[in-house]
Design a protein around this motif. Structure first.
Motif, mmCIF file in Angstrom:
data_model
loop_
_atom_site.group_PDB
_atom_site.id
_atom_site.type_symbol
_atom_site.label_atom_id
_atom_site.label_comp_id
_atom_site.label_asym_id
_atom_site.label_seq_id
_atom_site.Cartn_x
_atom_site.Cartn_y
_atom_site.Cartn_z
ATOM 1 N N THR A 246 0.827 -1.208 0.000
ATOM 2 C CA THR A 246 0.000 0.000 0.000
ATOM 3 C C THR A 246 0.859 1.255 0.000
ATOM 4 O O THR A 246 0.505 2.258 -0.607
ATOM 5 N N ARG A 247 2.006 1.202 0.663
ATOM 6 C CA ARG A 247 2.902 2.359 0.693
ATOM 7 C C ARG A 247 3.619 2.565 -0.638
ATOM 8 O O ARG A 247 3.982 3.679 -0.990
ATOM 9 N N LEU A 248 3.837 1.480 -1.374
ATOM 10 C CA LEU A 248 4.599 1.578 -2.615
ATOM 11 C C LEU A 248 3.730 1.694 -3.867
ATOM 12 O O LEU A 248 4.190 2.227 -4.875
ATOM 13 N N LEU A 249 2.509 1.190 -3.819
ATOM 14 C CA LEU A 249 1.644 1.199 -4.995
ATOM 15 C C LEU A 249 0.487 2.167 -4.779
ATOM 16 O O LEU A 249 -0.215 2.115 -3.770
ATOM 17 N N ASP A 250 0.288 3.038 -5.753
ATOM 18 C CA ASP A 250 -0.807 4.006 -5.691
ATOM 19 C C ASP A 250 -2.154 3.281 -5.746
ATOM 20 O O ASP A 250 -2.259 2.180 -6.318
ATOM 21 N N VAL A 251 -3.190 3.898 -5.168
ATOM 22 C CA VAL A 251 -4.512 3.292 -5.177
ATOM 23 C C VAL A 251 -5.015 3.085 -6.606
ATOM 24 O O VAL A 251 -5.829 2.198 -6.881
ATOM 25 N N ARG A 252 -4.507 3.896 -7.551
ATOM 26 C CA ARG A 252 -4.917 3.773 -8.961
ATOM 27 C C ARG A 252 -4.029 2.808 -9.735
ATOM 28 O O ARG A 252 -4.180 2.657 -10.950
#
Length: 331
Positions: A246-252
């Motif tokens: 979650t910290r490395l990958l954007d929600v989009r």
């Protein structure tokens, strides 16, 4: 009357890489009679910046005057003034436990600083600062010379110095006597014994997932951080930890993998897929905007399969997140 000990040597140090990595150069500049440059057929901006500072420290090692280094690389300044203390305490490992990049040069810098009165000042690159512009031109010229398979004019150096250069391998600095190795130059026995000082004197360590805002704004530092983050995504420790994903990958975030399948962040987290020992080779890093970096890289698997990937990273606040990735099989 002021003594020679009251005079501070003021020098600019800079690095350049065509392609980053690619033909690379380094240079430092004091005045028309005191400057040096060099480079390699392949290196990075950061390696050039580090080599310039190391060569400057070694060239002036015999001089008792304090040294003030002007540098447009927050990566270099932060490495020396903020992060090095923590790296040494951890056995030259970063906060995520991985080895420090350019570690041999970092060790050489640490030794070359011993007993020296050295301060650093950040200057904005390409903003008309005279010494910085001179160093930039020399470093870029050295990179272009190596791109043309020729050696650049090294320059006069510092009076009385030993010509140690930066070595044939940008990751392994030469010994102080000009040979290969990582030993730094010590001050001559007749020089003044002063205490190393750096400004700002901060001992906080870098975080794998974010940087302070000044360091994140630095072009080379952001690119190198993105490479570290991409490598982190290829580890089981990150891929199997939803919080880290979650910290490395954007929600989009979206990914088109080499098989043509499209993934979302949630799907990747639910799949619990191991990268399986994939090795990352950087092909190119490119700044698309102040807060956007494109990373082109090659993935090599343990069975010899390889694929080429393009990843887009975007900075929001102090965090860099991947927003898109696409991979294509080779062969």
């Amino acid at each position: 009357m002021a003594s020679s000990l009251d005079v501070t040597i003021i020098a600019a140090a800079d690095g350049s890489a065509l392609g980053n990595p690619g033909p690379a150069g380094w240079a430092w500049y004091i005045d028309e009679s005191r400057w040096r440059c060099g480079g390699w057929t392949r290196g990075t901006n950061n390696q050039g910046e580090l080599a310039a500072v190391l060569d400057l420290l070694r060239q002036t090692a015999h001089s008792p005057e304090p040294l003030h280094i002007l540098c447009d690389s927050q990566y270099v300044i932060n490495s020396v003034t903020k992060w090095m203390v923590g790296w040494k305490r951890k056995g030259w490992k970063k906060a995520d436990g991985k080895p420090v990049l350019n570690v041999e040069v970092m060790k050489a810098l640490d030794e070359a600083m011993t007993g020296r009165e050295v301060t650093f000042e950040w200057v904005k690159g390409h903003a008309g600062h005279e010494l910085n512009e001179k160093a930039d031109v020399l470093a870029n010229g050295a990179a272009k010379a190596h791109a043309s398979r020729r050696e650049p004019e090294a320059g006069p150096g510092f009076p009385g110095a030993q010509a140690v250069g930066a070595g044939d391998d940008p990751a392994v600095p030469p010994a102080a006597d000009g040979g290969t190795g990582s030993a730094g130059a010590r001050r001559s026995s007749g020089s003044a014994d002063t205490t190393t000082t750096t400004k700002p004197a901060v001992t906080s360590e870098p975080d794998l997932f974010s940087m302070d805002s000044d360091a994140a704004a630095s072009h080379p530092a952001a690119e190198e951080l993105v490479v570290d983050l991409e490598r982190a995504l290829l580890t089981d420790a990150v891929r199997r930890d939803r919080r880290k994903l979650t910290r490395l990958l954007d929600v989009r975030w979206r990914q088109v993998d080499p098989a043509g399948r499209t993934w979302t962040r949630r799907e990747l987290g639910d799949a619990d897929v191991s990268p399986g020992g994939v090795e990352l080779e950087v092909v190119e890093t490119r700044r698309l905007a102040d807060d956007v970096v494109l990373l082109l890289w090659r993935a090599s698997g343990p069975r010899g399969a390889s694929s080429v990937h393009s990843s887009i990273w975007q900075r929001t606040g102090d965090d860099w997140k991947q927003i898109y990735q696409q991979g294509t099989r080779e062969g």
